[in-house]
Design a protein around this motif. Structure first.
Motif, mmCIF file in Angstrom:
data_model
loop_
_atom_site.group_PDB
_atom_site.id
_atom_site.type_symbol
_atom_site.label_atom_id
_atom_site.label_comp_id
_atom_site.label_asym_id
_atom_site.label_seq_id
_atom_site.Cartn_x
_atom_site.Cartn_y
_atom_site.Cartn_z
ATOM 1 N N GLU A 216 20.886 -10.980 22.696
ATOM 2 C CA GLU A 216 21.557 -11.022 24.065
ATOM 3 C C GLU A 216 23.263 -11.298 23.303
ATOM 4 O O GLU A 216 24.366 -11.150 23.083
ATOM 5 N N ASN A 217 22.319 -12.544 21.931
ATOM 6 C CA ASN A 217 23.662 -13.188 21.072
ATOM 7 C C ASN A 217 23.135 -13.132 19.931
ATOM 8 O O ASN A 217 22.268 -13.844 19.079
ATOM 9 N N THR B 19 26.354 -2.448 25.833
ATOM 10 C CA THR B 19 26.824 -2.816 24.547
ATOM 11 C C THR B 19 25.144 -3.558 23.916
ATOM 12 O O THR B 19 25.175 -4.229 24.486
ATOM 13 N N LYS B 20 24.426 -2.853 22.921
ATOM 14 C CA LYS B 20 22.708 -3.216 22.598
ATOM 15 C C LYS B 20 23.768 -3.700 21.551
ATOM 16 O O LYS B 20 23.484 -3.308 20.130
ATOM 17 N N PHE B 21 22.509 -5.329 21.157
ATOM 18 C CA PHE B 21 22.125 -5.972 19.290
ATOM 19 C C PHE B 21 20.435 -6.049 19.703
ATOM 20 O O PHE B 21 19.894 -6.202 20.205
ATOM 21 N N CYS B 22 20.652 -6.017 17.494
ATOM 22 C CA CYS B 22 19.473 -5.915 17.945
ATOM 23 C C CYS B 22 19.189 -6.561 16.166
ATOM 24 O O CYS B 22 19.695 -6.590 16.044
ATOM 25 N N LYS C 5 31.896 -8.128 24.989
ATOM 26 C CA LYS C 5 31.020 -8.357 23.850
ATOM 27 C C LYS C 5 31.205 -9.307 22.772
ATOM 28 O O LYS C 5 30.297 -9.945 22.392
ATOM 29 N N LEU C 6 31.651 -8.426 22.337
ATOM 30 C CA LEU C 6 31.959 -8.546 20.387
ATOM 31 C C LEU C 6 32.368 -10.190 20.651
ATOM 32 O O LEU C 6 32.499 -10.234 19.372
ATOM 33 N N LYS C 7 33.390 -10.137 21.622
ATOM 34 C CA LYS C 7 34.476 -11.172 21.253
ATOM 35 C C LYS C 7 33.201 -13.073 21.831
ATOM 36 O O LYS C 7 33.405 -13.531 21.062
ATOM 37 N N ILE D 206 21.900 -4.479 14.266
ATOM 38 C CA ILE D 206 23.008 -3.585 14.366
ATOM 39 C C ILE D 206 23.251 -3.223 15.916
ATOM 40 O O ILE D 206 22.576 -4.008 16.919
ATOM 41 N N ILE D 207 24.440 -3.231 16.175
ATOM 42 C CA ILE D 207 24.518 -3.004 17.580
ATOM 43 C C ILE D 207 25.693 -1.298 17.437
ATOM 44 O O ILE D 207 26.156 -1.066 16.870
#
Length: 229
Positions: free
Chosen positions: A17-18, A67-70, A108-110, A84-85
């Protein structure tokens, strides 16, 4: 929970998530719906192109719903931890307009990401058009990240099988033009649209993520850009 592991993968990946302050290099993948972004994301983690980390769509509708973070290891290399975003495809006919997509991404990026090392722009190599929606998308990213955006960008032409037979066929269909000629012409279009902000040598690669075994050199090249080697 903040993290979840995807099942049945060749290489372990954790959805986050972060990713703020996690000490990893960060790759942001952008592009229009249908360019093979999510397929590329899967391959960059060292997993099969159709792994279920980043669901892959076959048509014009995006599978990526936000937007997906991994957290992963670049191409499965344990010495190259990376985040990877994957971003939702712009110009998706299933969403009303791109404004919500942009708002979600910026938020999300902020709030959950501290920096980006490399921007990967996925372009469908079978139909590399710099149309209005893509220009608009690039303007948004330039607005968020400033001129540095262009200097940290790699353009990846996707859906391009790199076996000799396919290369030969593409050259014939393009009236004798090689892949590089088409890519250079595309880069010139980008420079024309955005002017002196764009570096003279904007970098590009060809990857057919569905057959990534033949594309090890190209994937290494993405790694060099991500890790500033």
């Amino acid at each position: 929970s903040a993290t979840s592991e995807t099942q049945k993968l060749k290489v372990k990946v954790e959805i986050q998530e972060n990713i703020d302050g996690n000490g990893r290099n960060k790759l942001l993948i952008i592009g229009k719906t249908g360019t093979g972004k999510s397929t590329l994301c899967n391959v960059l983690t060292g997993n099969p192109h159709d792994a279920d980390i980043f669901p892959v769509s076959s048509g014009a509708t995006s599978c990526t719903q936000g937007t997906k973070f991994c957290d992963a290891f670049f191409n499965g290399n344990k010495e190259a931890p990376v985040s990877i975003i994957d971003t939702i495809g712009f110009d998706d006919p299933s969403t009303d307009h791109d404004a919500e997509t942009v708002a979600e991404l910026v938020d999300k990026l902020k709030n959950a990401c501290d920096h980006i090392n490399c921007f990967v722009l996925a372009v469908n190599g079978q139909n590399p058009r710099l149309d209005g929606s893509l220009v608009g998308m690039l303007r948004i990213f330039h607005g968020i990240f400033g001129d540095q955006f262009w200097h940290q960008m790699v353009v990846v032409f996707t859906r391009m099988p790199m076996d000799k037979k396919s290369i030969k066929k593409r050259k014939r269909l393009a009236g004798g033009k090689k892949d590089d000629d088409i890519a250079v012409a595309y880069m010139e279009e980008v420079k024309k649209k955005f002017g002196s902000k764009v570096p003279e040598e904007l970098r590009y690669l060809f990857i057919d993520a569905g057959y990534a075994k033949d594309d090890e050199d190209e994937i290494d090249e993405v790694e060099k850009n991500a890790f500033n080697e």
